[in-house]
Design an enzyme around this catalytic site. Structure first.
Site, PDB file in Angstrom:
ATOM      1  N   VAL A   1     -11.962   1.625  13.880  1.00 27.43           N
ATOM      2  CA  VAL A   1     -13.276   2.244  14.094  1.00 27.43           C
ATOM      3  C   VAL A   1     -14.399   1.219  14.002  1.00 27.43           C
ATOM      4  CG1 VAL A   1     -14.930   3.942  13.239  1.00 27.43           C
ATOM      5  CG2 VAL A   1     -12.509   4.547  13.397  1.00 27.43           C
TER       6      VAL A   1
ATOM      7  N   ASN B   1     -14.218  -2.044  14.094  1.00 30.99           N
ATOM      8  CA  ASN B   1     -13.985  -3.119  15.067  1.00 30.99           C
ATOM      9  C   ASN B   1     -14.414  -2.703  16.467  1.00 30.99           C
ATOM     10  OD1 ASN B   1     -12.956  -4.804  13.120  1.00 30.99           O
ATOM     11  ND2 ASN B   1     -10.840  -4.707  13.815  1.00 30.99           N
ATOM     12  N   PHE B   2     -13.952  -1.534  16.915  1.00 32.54           N
ATOM     13  CA  PHE B   2     -14.281  -1.061  18.256  1.00 32.54           C
ATOM     14  C   PHE B   2     -15.786  -0.855  18.423  1.00 32.54           C
ATOM     15  CE2 PHE B   2      -9.917   1.130  19.175  1.00 32.54           C
ATOM     16  CZ  PHE B   2      -9.353  -0.112  19.386  1.00 32.54           C
TER      17      PHE B   2
ATOM     18  N   TYR C   1       0.831  -1.213   0.000  1.00 34.94           N
ATOM     19  CA  TYR C   1       0.000   0.000   0.000  1.00 34.94           C
ATOM     20  C   TYR C   1       0.863   1.261   0.000  1.00 34.94           C
ATOM     21  CZ  TYR C   1      -3.784   3.202   1.358  1.00 34.94           C
ATOM     22  OH  TYR C   1      -4.707   4.237   1.405  1.00 34.94           O
ATOM     23  N   ASP C   2       1.831   1.304   0.926  1.00 34.25           N
ATOM     24  CA  ASP C   2       2.690   2.484   1.038  1.00 34.25           C
ATOM     25  C   ASP C   2       3.402   2.798  -0.278  1.00 34.25           C
ATOM     26  OD1 ASP C   2       1.943   1.986   3.626  1.00 34.25           O
ATOM     27  OD2 ASP C   2       3.963   1.800   4.439  1.00 34.25           O
ATOM     28  N   GLU C   3       4.047   1.780  -0.844  1.00 39.64           N
ATOM     29  CA  GLU C   3       4.842   2.004  -2.044  1.00 39.64           C
ATOM     30  C   GLU C   3       3.968   2.227  -3.277  1.00 39.64           C
ATOM     31  OE1 GLU C   3       7.981   2.626  -1.902  1.00 39.64           O
ATOM     32  OE2 GLU C   3       8.065   2.151   0.230  1.00 39.64           O
TER      33      GLU C   3
ATOM     34  N   GLN D   1       0.094   3.901  20.926  1.00 45.78           N
ATOM     35  CA  GLN D   1       0.267   4.469  19.590  1.00 45.78           C
ATOM     36  C   GLN D   1      -0.880   5.440  19.300  1.00 45.78           C
ATOM     37  OE1 GLN D   1      -0.354   1.260  20.356  1.00 45.78           O
ATOM     38  NE2 GLN D   1      -1.402   0.151  18.713  1.00 45.78           N
ATOM     39  N   THR D   2      -0.597   6.488  18.540  1.00 46.36           N
ATOM     40  CA  THR D   2      -1.595   7.542  18.333  1.00 46.36           C
ATOM     41  C   THR D   2      -2.080   7.588  16.886  1.00 46.36           C
ATOM     42  OG1 THR D   2      -0.024   9.295  17.737  1.00 46.36           O
ATOM     43  CG2 THR D   2      -0.457   8.951  20.098  1.00 46.36           C
ATOM     44  N   ARG D   3      -3.279   8.133  16.744  1.00 45.61           N
ATOM     45  CA  ARG D   3      -3.849   8.399  15.433  1.00 45.61           C
ATOM     46  C   ARG D   3      -4.597   9.738  15.506  1.00 45.61           C
ATOM     47  NH1 ARG D   3      -0.818   5.003  14.777  1.00 45.61           N
ATOM     48  NH2 ARG D   3      -1.014   2.999  13.705  1.00 45.61           N
TER      49      ARG D   3
END
Length: 321
Positions: free
Chosen positions: A193, A195-196, A150-152, A214-216
């Site tokens: 989102v 899932n929770f 995905y990133d690349e 970890q943050t978002r």
């Protein structure tokens, strides 16, 4: 305008389709429904301003008549290994959407002398060493890691878009989208989102992978679409971050969902099961969006979550994805 949107049945593509049609534009949507949801477009079945091409964006695309704008949003976007919609389970399709799909949609824009917008991602920054992330940051990505497909793919898509702009003079835009949520997210998407919220509505403890520290930064979909529309109408060709700079830890985010749903089951933290290459921090620097577009998010996390919870509750009650 007459607008072409790849990924029109997706979470963001369908919202953007609705916005453009509401403004009076005509939209030609393309989707192969690997991750897109037919239900997102069902209300447009008899709308004369919308037509659908059921096709893979990695195949040659031909559209008759005038086109004014081409937007490339098609791509799997979930990093979940547990969901069939996650790009770890769709690695070749993800790379094709970013490479061949970008090439095909750029070619479509070039043939029609149309403007072009690429939906890129904050994932181009990888696990960032600069915080918050400005557009000038080159990123910290593993080209062969578990998230690399995905990133690349998106990094290549940005490079190809700029090549068409610089070499062919194509009028292009690039939006780097940070975590976005809202109605029309698929329940089986696999991201935090849905899932929770599903766990909370079932009265279960919310499962957190990693320590939860970890943050978002979560942006409500209406704000994201506002930002894209402003970028479409601008003359900016370099990438622009669109996201909410309010940074929260995953634990804090989960606690808020429990509070809003009245779930008392708490959290289950699986510190040893954090996803590979999961970024430690993620927060957009939106200085350029504020300066160039006059944009910043308006919907609070609480209000956005309330709307999303109501939507997902309805989906669960009707046994829909």
């Amino acid at each position: 305008m007459r607008v072409f949107i790849s990924g029109a049945a997706g979470f963001l593509g369908s919202h953007l389709t609705d916005r453009l049609i509401k403004e009076g534009h005509t939209v030609i949507g393309l989707d192969n429904f690997i991750t897109g949801n037919r239900a997102n477009l069902a209300h447009l079945a008899d709308n004369p301003k919308f037509s659908l091409m059921e096709q893979d964006v990695s195949k040659f695309i031909a559209v008759d008549g005038e086109l004014n704008f081409v937007l490339h949003l098609a791509s799997p976007a979930s990093p979940s290994k547990s969901s069939p919609l996650g790009y770890p389970n769709l690695p070749i399709q993800t790379m094709k959407a970013g490479a061949l799909g970008t090439h095909n949609t750029l070619g479509l824009a070039k043939i029609h002398n149309a403007q072009f917008l690429l939906a890129s991602t904050s994932e181009v920054y990888g696990d960032p060493l600069v915080h918050p992330q400005p557009e000038s940051y080159w990123g910290n990505c593993d080209p062969v890691g578990v998230r690399s497909v995905y990133d690349e793919a998106k990094r290549f898509a940005e490079a190809l878009t700029m090549a068409y702009h610089n070499f062919h003079g194509l009028d292009t835009r690039i939006v780097r989208i940070f975590n976005t949520f809202g109605p029309r997210m698929r329940l089986d998407d696999g991201r935090s989102v849905p899932n929770f919220i599903q766990q909370a509505l079932r009265g279960e403890s919310l499962t957190i992978y990693g320590t939860g520290e970890q943050t978002r930064s979560f942006c409500y979909v209406d704000d994201l679409i506002d930002g894209i529309r402003l970028l479409m109408d601008s003359d900016e060709h370099m990438p622009v971050n669109i996201g909410n700079p309010q940074e929260v830890s995953i634990i804090e985010f989960a606690v808020r969902i429990n509070e809003l749903t009245g779930n008392t089951a708490g959290l289950q933290i699986n510190a040893s099961e954090r996803l590979g290459d999961d970024p430690e921090r993620r927060q957009p620097d939106i200085t350029r969006a504020k300066t160039i577009l006059g944009w910043e998010p308006r919907v609070s996390l609480r209000d956005g979550l309330s709307e999303t919870i109501d939507y997902m509750r309805m989906k669960m009650e009707n046994n829909l994805s």
